[in-house]
Design an enzyme around this catalytic site. Structure first.
Site, short mmCIF file in Angstrom:
data_model
loop_
_atom_site.label_atom_id
_atom_site.label_comp_id
_atom_site.label_asym_id
_atom_site.label_seq_id
_atom_site.Cartn_x
_atom_site.Cartn_y
_atom_site.Cartn_z
N ASP A 27 -26.16 27.89 13.55
CA ASP A 27 -25.42 26.67 13.91
C ASP A 27 -24.18 26.50 13.03
O ASP A 27 -23.51 27.48 12.73
CB ASP A 27 -26.38 25.45 13.87
CG ASP A 27 -26.93 25.14 12.50
OD1 ASP A 27 -26.91 26.03 11.62
OD2 ASP A 27 -27.38 24.00 12.27
N GLU A 68 -30.74 31.86 10.34
CA GLU A 68 -31.54 30.81 11.00
C GLU A 68 -32.59 31.33 11.98
O GLU A 68 -33.59 30.64 12.22
CB GLU A 68 -30.62 29.82 11.73
CG GLU A 68 -29.76 28.96 10.79
CD GLU A 68 -28.43 29.60 10.41
OE1 GLU A 68 -28.20 30.78 10.77
OE2 GLU A 68 -27.63 28.91 9.77
N GLY A 103 -25.63 26.30 6.41
CA GLY A 103 -24.78 25.16 6.14
C GLY A 103 -23.62 25.45 5.20
O GLY A 103 -22.55 24.85 5.32
N GLY A 160 -28.33 24.12 4.89
CA GLY A 160 -28.60 22.70 5.05
C GLY A 160 -29.93 22.40 4.38
O GLY A 160 -30.77 23.30 4.21
C1 QUE Z 1 -32.73 30.16 6.62
C2 QUE Z 1 -32.05 29.00 6.37
C3 QUE Z 1 -32.10 28.39 5.12
C4 QUE Z 1 -32.86 28.97 4.11
C5 QUE Z 1 -33.55 30.16 4.37
C6 QUE Z 1 -33.49 30.73 5.61
C7 QUE Z 1 -31.42 27.15 4.82
C8 QUE Z 1 -31.58 26.60 3.50
C9 QUE Z 1 -32.35 27.26 2.55
C10 QUE Z 1 -32.54 26.76 1.21
C11 QUE Z 1 -32.62 27.63 0.12
C12 QUE Z 1 -32.81 27.17 -1.15
C13 QUE Z 1 -32.95 25.81 -1.41
C14 QUE Z 1 -32.90 24.93 -0.33
C15 QUE Z 1 -32.70 25.40 0.96
O1 QUE Z 1 -32.95 28.42 2.86
O2 QUE Z 1 -30.71 26.58 5.69
O3 QUE Z 1 -33.05 23.61 -0.58
O4 QUE Z 1 -33.16 25.33 -2.68
O5 QUE Z 1 -30.97 25.44 3.20
O6 QUE Z 1 -34.16 31.88 5.88
O7 QUE Z 1 -31.30 28.43 7.36
#
Ligand code: QUE
Length: 359
Positions: free
Chosen positions: A150, A142, A119, A65
């Site tokens: 989730d 998470e 997500g 997400g």
């Molecule tokens: C745990 C997470 C997420 C995460 C890293 C975690 C997560 C998530 C992102 C993420 C990664 C790259 C992106 C971005 C988001 O990393 O939910 O916008 O460019 O979206 O350890 O839950």
């Protein structure tokens, strides 16, 4: 203007493209707001026989997400600036979409080619067909950002074989195609370079077959490949032994007594996670084993509202996605200092009410 999620029809096939490749297709509220009504229309439309969902670019299906945006809104909410409505709207929209996928009445084929976390798992595991490739890397990470597994983790993790779900949900272990087949998270495997052909063959097969599910099965079978060797079977007995304790402290103690390299590494990894998240997740998955899917999503929504009032989510996002120092200062910093009353609050109705579902 480019849309961050692009829904098109290809003959009788509905096609969803997650289109934020530079952000690893991380799921935003605008994407949810494009996908959800389209899926609802496709569910009712006799001219759509099946749906495919795929990520743009060659790195990710969906990295999670857009928790960075939720983080911004959550900080505003904490400061009483009011704009924190996104914290409720994002999770509500995402969880309602997870539920739509779970109840989608036609084949729903997720091509999880690349990074698939959080997500992204919620956009795939609840569908009827989950196709991995040699590039698939999946995790529910998470607990490392002060959240909990989730997007329907409450439902699917307790239903995996043995204690695999608790292991994956607590440690955030990253696993590849062979392990995803072994854990029954994936249903099919193909080569990444074959996916364009696979999509074309799905469109063709649906146009002539009387039964959409048989057509999808035939095409996925035609493009089947052999995944990498799973690594989980070698540790399966230890996972089932150690993660069968009746508390996080009990799991820690069993890992300490196990005396293997694997146990030492697993324990070291758990000790980097938010102690509050570990305790909350343990209780979440214990409850989830007994709940219907929709109640799982209502429970997760409750949990997010307590998380947003706490400390560790902000610190987790700061350390992983904002400053990227990967050195979170959890509060409290140890399991024994986690207040049971705060854990319990995650499971109580939120001030602004429970998540509701349309229809
Ligand atoms: C745990 C997470 C997420 C995460 C890293 C975690 C997560 C998530 C992102 C993420 C990664 C790259 C992106 C971005 C988001 O990393 O939910 O916008 O460019 O979206 O350890 O839950």
């Amino acid at each position: 203007m480019t849309l961050d999620a692009i829904c098109t029809t290809r003959g009788l096939l509905g096609h969803i493209l997650l289109n934020r490749p530079k952000a690893l297709n991380a799921l935003t509220l605008p994407m949810v707001e494009v996908i959800a009504p389209t899926l609802a229309a496709w569910a009712a439309d006799p001219a759509i026989k099946a749906v495919v969902i795929r990520g743009a670019g060659d790195r990710a299906f969906c990295a999670g997400g857009d928790v960075r945006a939720v983080w911004d809104a959550g900080l505003q909410r904490k400061r009483g600036e009011g704009a924190g409505a996104l914290t409720a709207a994002f999770f509500a929209g995402e969880y309602r979409l997870n539920r739509q996928i779970k109840h989608f009445p036609k084949p729903y084929v997720a091509l999880i080619d690349g990074i698939t976390m959080g997500g992204g798992v919620g956009l795939s595991v609840h569908g009827s067909h989950r196709v991995t490739t040699e590039k698939t890397l999946l995790a529910m990470p998470e607990t490392g950002i002060g959240l909990f597994p989730d997007v329907g983790g409450t439902w699917f993790l307790p239903r995996l074989p043995g204690r695999l779900g608790l292991y994956l949900g607590l440690t955030g272990a990253r696993i590849t195609a062979g392990d995803l087949a072994y854990a029954c998270i994936a249903t099919h495997h193909s080569r990444s370079e074959a996916l364009d052909d696979l999509e074309r063959d799905l469109e063709t097969a649906l146009s002539s077959a009387p039964d959409a599910n048989s057509a999808v099965e035939a095409v996925l079978g035609h493009h089947a490949a052999t995944p990498d060797e799973p690594t989980l079977p070698a540790h399966r007995d230890a996972i089932d032994r150690c993660f069968d304790a009746d508390s996080i402290e009990g799991i820690f103690a069993r890992l300490e007594n196990e005396g293997s390299d694997w146990a030492a590494k697993t324990l070291a990894s758990l000790k980097t996670m938010s102690p509050t998240s570990l305790k909350v997740t343990f209780e979440q998955l214990r409850r989830g084993a007994e709940l219907e899917f929709d109640d799982c999503m209502r429970l997760e929504f409750r949990m997010t509202q307590a998380v947003m009032d706490g400390h560790d989510f902000y610190e987790g996002i700061r350390s992983v996605l904002v400053d990227k120092d990967r050195n979170p200062k959890w509060q409290p910093a140890s399991l024994d200092a986690v207040d049971p009353a705060f854990v319990a609050r995650h499971f109580a109705p939120p001030a602004d009410g429970d998540l509701t579902f349309p229809g």
